[in-house]
Design a protein around this motif. Structure first.
Motif, PDB file in Angstrom:
ATOM      1  N   ILE A  46       0.918  -1.227   0.087  1.00  7.83           N
ATOM      2  CA  ILE A  46       0.095  -0.016   0.030  1.00  7.83           C
ATOM      3  C   ILE A  46       1.013   1.247  -0.042  1.00  7.83           C
ATOM      4  O   ILE A  46       0.683   2.053  -0.874  1.00  7.83           O
ATOM      5  CB  ILE A  46      -1.191  -0.001   1.055  1.00  7.83           C
ATOM      6  N   VAL A  47       1.910   1.092   0.853  1.00 10.82           N
ATOM      7  CA  VAL A  47       3.115   2.423   0.929  1.00 10.82           C
ATOM      8  C   VAL A  47       3.380   2.424  -0.425  1.00 10.82           C
ATOM      9  O   VAL A  47       3.677   3.859  -0.906  1.00 10.82           O
ATOM     10  CB  VAL A  47       3.965   2.244   2.234  1.00 10.82           C
ATOM     11  N   ARG A  48       3.889   1.585  -1.108  1.00 15.13           N
ATOM     12  CA  ARG A  48       4.797   1.564  -2.560  1.00 15.13           C
ATOM     13  C   ARG A  48       3.771   2.084  -3.410  1.00 15.13           C
ATOM     14  O   ARG A  48       4.092   2.960  -4.133  1.00 15.13           O
ATOM     15  CB  ARG A  48       5.017   0.307  -2.564  1.00 15.13           C
ATOM     16  N   ILE A  49       2.503   1.683  -3.504  1.00 13.10           N
ATOM     17  CA  ILE A  49       1.565   2.311  -4.302  1.00 13.10           C
ATOM     18  C   ILE A  49       1.121   3.771  -4.028  1.00 13.10           C
ATOM     19  O   ILE A  49       1.044   4.497  -5.119  1.00 13.10           O
ATOM     20  CB  ILE A  49      -0.035   1.422  -4.340  1.00 13.10           C
ATOM     21  N   MET A  50       0.897   4.002  -2.970  1.00 15.40           N
ATOM     22  CA  MET A  50       0.581   5.550  -2.640  1.00 15.40           C
ATOM     23  C   MET A  50       1.685   6.474  -2.968  1.00 15.40           C
ATOM     24  O   MET A  50       1.732   7.485  -3.421  1.00 15.40           O
ATOM     25  CB  MET A  50       0.006   5.543  -1.119  1.00 15.40           C
ATOM     26  N   LYS A  51       3.073   6.040  -2.560  1.00 12.32           N
ATOM     27  CA  LYS A  51       4.147   6.797  -2.662  1.00 12.32           C
ATOM     28  C   LYS A  51       4.237   7.066  -4.467  1.00 12.32           C
ATOM     29  O   LYS A  51       4.444   8.035  -4.767  1.00 12.32           O
ATOM     30  CB  LYS A  51       5.435   6.094  -2.464  1.00 12.32           C
ATOM     31  N   GLY A  52       3.979   5.994  -5.256  1.00  8.22           N
ATOM     32  CA  GLY A  52       3.978   6.309  -6.714  1.00  8.22           C
ATOM     33  C   GLY A  52       2.603   6.996  -7.095  1.00  8.22           C
ATOM     34  O   GLY A  52       3.053   7.665  -8.121  1.00  8.22           O
ATOM     35  N   SER A  53       1.710   6.925  -6.605  1.00 10.52           N
ATOM     36  CA  SER A  53       0.529   7.626  -7.039  1.00 10.52           C
ATOM     37  C   SER A  53       0.111   8.819  -6.412  1.00 10.52           C
ATOM     38  O   SER A  53      -0.522   9.801  -6.934  1.00 10.52           O
ATOM     39  CB  SER A  53      -0.636   6.637  -6.981  1.00 10.52           C
ATOM     40  N   LYS A  54       0.670   9.209  -5.438  1.00  7.13           N
ATOM     41  CA  LYS A  54       0.350  10.376  -4.592  1.00  7.13           C
ATOM     42  C   LYS A  54      -0.947  10.385  -3.902  1.00  7.13           C
ATOM     43  O   LYS A  54      -1.218  10.524  -2.781  1.00  7.13           O
ATOM     44  CB  LYS A  54       0.878  11.663  -5.282  1.00  7.13           C
ATOM     45  N   LYS A  55      -2.176  10.232  -4.800  1.00  6.48           N
ATOM     46  CA  LYS A  55      -3.481  10.139  -4.115  1.00  6.48           C
ATOM     47  C   LYS A  55      -4.207   9.111  -4.862  1.00  6.48           C
ATOM     48  O   LYS A  55      -3.913   8.917  -6.250  1.00  6.48           O
ATOM     49  CB  LYS A  55      -3.905  11.651  -4.046  1.00  6.48           C
ATOM     50  N   LEU A  56      -5.125   8.301  -4.444  1.00  6.07           N
ATOM     51  CA  LEU A  56      -6.019   7.365  -5.012  1.00  6.07           C
ATOM     52  C   LEU A  56      -7.202   7.320  -4.358  1.00  6.07           C
ATOM     53  O   LEU A  56      -7.554   7.513  -3.133  1.00  6.07           O
ATOM     54  CB  LEU A  56      -5.274   5.915  -4.873  1.00  6.07           C
ATOM     55  N   VAL A  57      -8.179   6.744  -5.172  1.00  6.63           N
ATOM     56  CA  VAL A  57      -9.656   6.494  -4.759  1.00  6.63           C
ATOM     57  C   VAL A  57      -9.484   5.105  -3.989  1.00  6.63           C
ATOM     58  O   VAL A  57      -8.814   4.001  -4.353  1.00  6.63           O
ATOM     59  CB  VAL A  57     -10.601   6.530  -5.680  1.00  6.63           C
ATOM     60  N   ASP A  58     -10.114   4.792  -2.902  1.00  6.33           N
ATOM     61  CA  ASP A  58     -10.496   3.747  -2.113  1.00  6.33           C
ATOM     62  C   ASP A  58     -10.367   2.317  -3.004  1.00  6.33           C
ATOM     63  O   ASP A  58      -9.609   1.559  -2.772  1.00  6.33           O
ATOM     64  CB  ASP A  58     -11.561   3.669  -1.295  1.00  6.33           C
ATOM     65  N   GLU A  59     -11.191   2.267  -3.953  1.00  4.97           N
ATOM     66  CA  GLU A  59     -11.542   1.128  -4.709  1.00  4.97           C
ATOM     67  C   GLU A  59     -10.124   0.922  -5.577  1.00  4.97           C
ATOM     68  O   GLU A  59      -9.585  -0.282  -5.680  1.00  4.97           O
ATOM     69  CB  GLU A  59     -12.673   1.242  -5.446  1.00  4.97           C
TER      70      GLU A  59
END
Length: 156
Positions: free
Chosen positions: A95-108
């Motif tokens: 999750i942290v890796r994904i969020m670090k790459g995307s900066k912001k994401l919707v829950d789904e």
């Protein structure tokens, strides 16, 4: 040319549990390289082992299947707990890796990307992902958007 269980244990340096499994595999399995006296499944300290002179195999290399020890309910619970802890850490890292790459994401979208990222190792449940997201929100690795509660922002 015979050795007792005690002799084998002292000369090999094996732990008693490992020695028992090994001796059972060699003396009681399909391929009986050793003979055990007295006959029986259980291995006691005074049991004797000797080379099976009748043993013969056409192959140069032989495979000796290991006899599996039964795990206790307690051991099974400990193993499951250790696996759960490892999976929690793995989900957190993904999750942290994904969020670090995307900066912001919707829950789904975060849930879908997390499942895709971990699919090769194991498939996490949506419930587990939700728990880990809440955990990361508490630890301030990310935060919810003030206006849209389904949007997460990565906190550097």
């Amino acid at each position: 040319n015979k050795l007792t269980y005690k002799d084998i244990l002292s000369q090999s340096g094996l732990k008693p549990d490992d020695a028992i499994v090994t001796l059972q595999s060699l003396a009681l399995g399909k391929v009986r390289v050793l003979m055990k006296r007295p006959a029986g499944k259980d291995i006691r300290e005074d049991d004797e082992f000797l080379f099976n002179v009748k043993f013969d195999d056409k192959k140069r290399k032989i495979h000796i299947p290991s006899i599996q020890q039964q795990e206790t309910v307690e051991e099974t619970k400990q193993i499951e707990q250790a696996i759960d802890l490892d999976r929690q850490a793995t989900i957190d890292a993904a999750i942290v890796r994904i969020m670090k790459g995307s900066k912001k994401l919707v829950d789904e979208e975060l849930k879908i990307k997390t499942i895709e990222a971990l699919r090769k190792h194991f498939v996490p449940t949506v419930q587990d992902i939700k728990k880990r997201i809440e955990h990361l929100l508490e630890r301030e690795y990310m935060e919810r958007d003030e206006k849209n509660h389904n949007l997460y922002h990565y906190v550097a």
